[in-house]
Design an enzyme around this catalytic site. Structure first.
Site, PDB file in Angstrom:
ATOM      1  N   GLY A  23     -15.268  12.069 126.906  1.00 35.46           N
ATOM      2  CA  GLY A  23     -16.515  11.981 127.665  1.00 35.46           C
ATOM      3  C   GLY A  23     -16.536  12.819 128.925  1.00 35.46           C
ATOM      4  N   GLY A  28     -14.577  16.303 131.353  1.00 37.16           N
ATOM      5  CA  GLY A  28     -13.651  17.425 131.517  1.00 37.16           C
ATOM      6  C   GLY A  28     -13.353  18.218 130.251  1.00 37.16           C
ATOM      7  NE  ARG A  61      -9.746   4.205 131.871  1.00 37.39           N
ATOM      8  CZ  ARG A  61      -9.164   4.509 133.020  1.00 37.39           C
ATOM      9  NH1 ARG A  61      -8.315   3.668 133.568  1.00 37.39           N
ATOM     10  NH2 ARG A  61      -9.429   5.650 133.635  1.00 37.39           N
ATOM     11  CE1 TYR A  67       3.401  17.226 134.483  1.00 39.88           C
ATOM     12  CE2 TYR A  67       2.189  18.849 135.785  1.00 39.88           C
ATOM     13  CZ  TYR A  67       2.282  17.582 135.210  1.00 39.88           C
ATOM     14  OH  TYR A  67       1.261  16.678 135.386  1.00 39.88           O
ATOM     15  N   GLY A  84      -2.417  25.555 131.628  1.00 35.86           N
ATOM     16  CA  GLY A  84      -2.280  25.727 133.078  1.00 35.86           C
ATOM     17  C   GLY A  84      -3.549  25.182 133.716  1.00 35.86           C
TER      18      GLY A  84
END
Ligand SMILES: CCCCCCC/C=C/C(=O)SCCNC(=O)CCNC(=O)[C@H](O)C(C)(C)COP(=O)(O)OP(=O)(O)OC[C@H]1O[C@@H](n2cnc3c(N)ncnc32)[C@H](O)[C@@H]1OP(=O)(O)O
Ligand SMILES: NC(=O)C1=CN([C@@H]2O[C@H](COP(=O)(O)OP(=O)(O)OC[C@H]3O[C@@H](n4cnc5c(N)ncnc54)[C@H](OP(=O)(O)O)[C@@H]3O)[C@@H](O)[C@H]2O)C=CC1
Length: 297
Positions: A22, A24, A45, A158, A200
């Protein structure tokens, strides 16, 4: 690069579950899967955020041939019952599940010694537990029904190098990456593929609010450590994700593909020398050549 990479209808007939779909990057990848003809279940959520995203996505990509439909279901990935409900409702609505994109995450920067036990748990539970719960539930469904599905996990660079100040996230993403490779080996015999992407920096509100909050934003330019000197564009990530969930990547499994403009390469010992000016290189060259000559005499 804002252009879609795959041909029209490349995901037609497929159904993909996207956790964190939902907002990004999850929303951007869902948009592209819909454009390519997949049906997509977005889950996280907050039902209100999902409903708004589903409406926006359908308004933008809506098709009249019955493909490219969105289902929005509330689900906390830490709760196995809610995950099983997403699987049941998706099969009920679309008839099948072909792909799972584990994209939900939580993260914030902090010196590790400032973290409470709960602060550590909350990140590890969303990122690691959520990823293995969802993968286990969908994997069991696929094995029982002899479906050759594909899992794609959104990792981080990472996860392989480790990183200070995001230790719970690094631990959790590292664990999820090892799960990706381990299950790729174990479930290959069922035709199930698992891969990962290590992005990245790709600007999103969720990440920027928690990783570059004020006053840090003023001090840090996220592009300065990136050889290509820019952040990623959502479509660039969506292209890679669509490829890895499509049949075009049918012989790729257990891989983690980095898409970061070369940022991880900056660990190279001498890469910071990009700050040295041309004039200074002239001086350095002469100094080294003089030392070379001296060592021969
Ligand atoms: C940008 C450059 C790219 C580099 C690569 C980046 C790779 C990874 C990126 C990402 O994962 S970005 C995704 C970011 N998106 C999100 O995090 C969205 C979802 N997040 C959330 O829902 C919340 O932020 C959270 C993670 C669940 C935390 O929310 P909240 O604070 O509401 O949870 P609580 O249950 O109340 O608190 C838990 C616990 O954590 C402590 N805590 C919270 N923030 C901090 C902080 N900044 N520093 C230290 N501790 C913190 C909080 O105090 C609670 O602990 P207790 O006090 O109760 O013991
Ligand atoms: N943006 C970047 O630069 C980078 C991002 N990533 C990864 O990309 C992915 C997407 O991040 P991004 O789009 O930036 O950030 P967002 O904050 O937009 O995405 C995180 C999503 O996870 C959902 N979520 C959080 N907790 C849960 C939970 N318990 N159950 C279900 N869903 C949950 C959130 O929805 P809700 O709050 O409604 O539950 C939200 O939709 C993450 O895996 C992140 O680690 C990796 C490297 C770089």
């Amino acid at each position: 690069m804002n252009q879609g990479m795959l041909r029209e209808g490349a995901l037609q007939g497929k159904t993909i579950i996207v956790t964190g779909g939902g907002t990004g990057l999850g929303k951007s990848m869902s948009r592209y899967f819909l454009q390519l003809g997949a049906n997509v279940t977005i889950c996280s959520r907050r039902q209100n955020v999902l409903d708004e995203a589903a409406k926006e996505l359908m308004d933008e990509t809506g098709r009249s041939d019955g493909s490219g439909q969105v289902l929005a279901l509330a689900c906390d990935v830490r709760n196995p019952q809610e995950i099983e409900n997403v699987i049941a409702e998706t099969v009920n609505r679309f008839g099948r599940i072909d792909g799972l994109l584990n994209n939900s995450a939580g993260n914030f920067i902090s010196p590790t010694e400032r973290l409470s036990y709960k602060a550590f748990d909350v990140i590890v539970d969303i990122v690691l537990r959520g990823t293995y719960y969802f993968t286990l539930a969908v994997g069991k469904h696929w094995i029982e029904n002899q479906i050759k599905g594909t899992v794609l996990n959104i990792s981080t660079t990472y996860a392989q190098t480790g990183s200070g100040y995001v230790v719970p996230s690094a631990v959790a993403k590292g664990g999820a990456l090892i799960m990706t490779k381990s299950l790729a080996a174990e479930w290959g015999k069922y035709g199930i593929r698992l891969n990962a992407i290590a992005p990245g920096p790709f600007p999103t509100k969720g990440a920027w609010d928690r990783l570059f909050p004020e006053p840090l934003m003023k001090l840090m330019d996220p592009t300065s450590r990136i050889p290509l000197k820019r952040v990623g564009e959502h479509q660039e990530l969506a292209n890679l994700a669509a490829y890895l969930l499509s049949d075009f990547s049918g012989f790729v499994t257990g891989e983690c593909i980095t898409i970061d403009g070369g940022e991880v390469l900056m660990a190279g010992e001498f890469n910071h020398l990009e700050q040295v000016s041309s004039e200074m290189w002239d001086v350095i060259e002469q100094t080294i050549k003089q030392a070379n000559r001296a060592s021969k005499s």
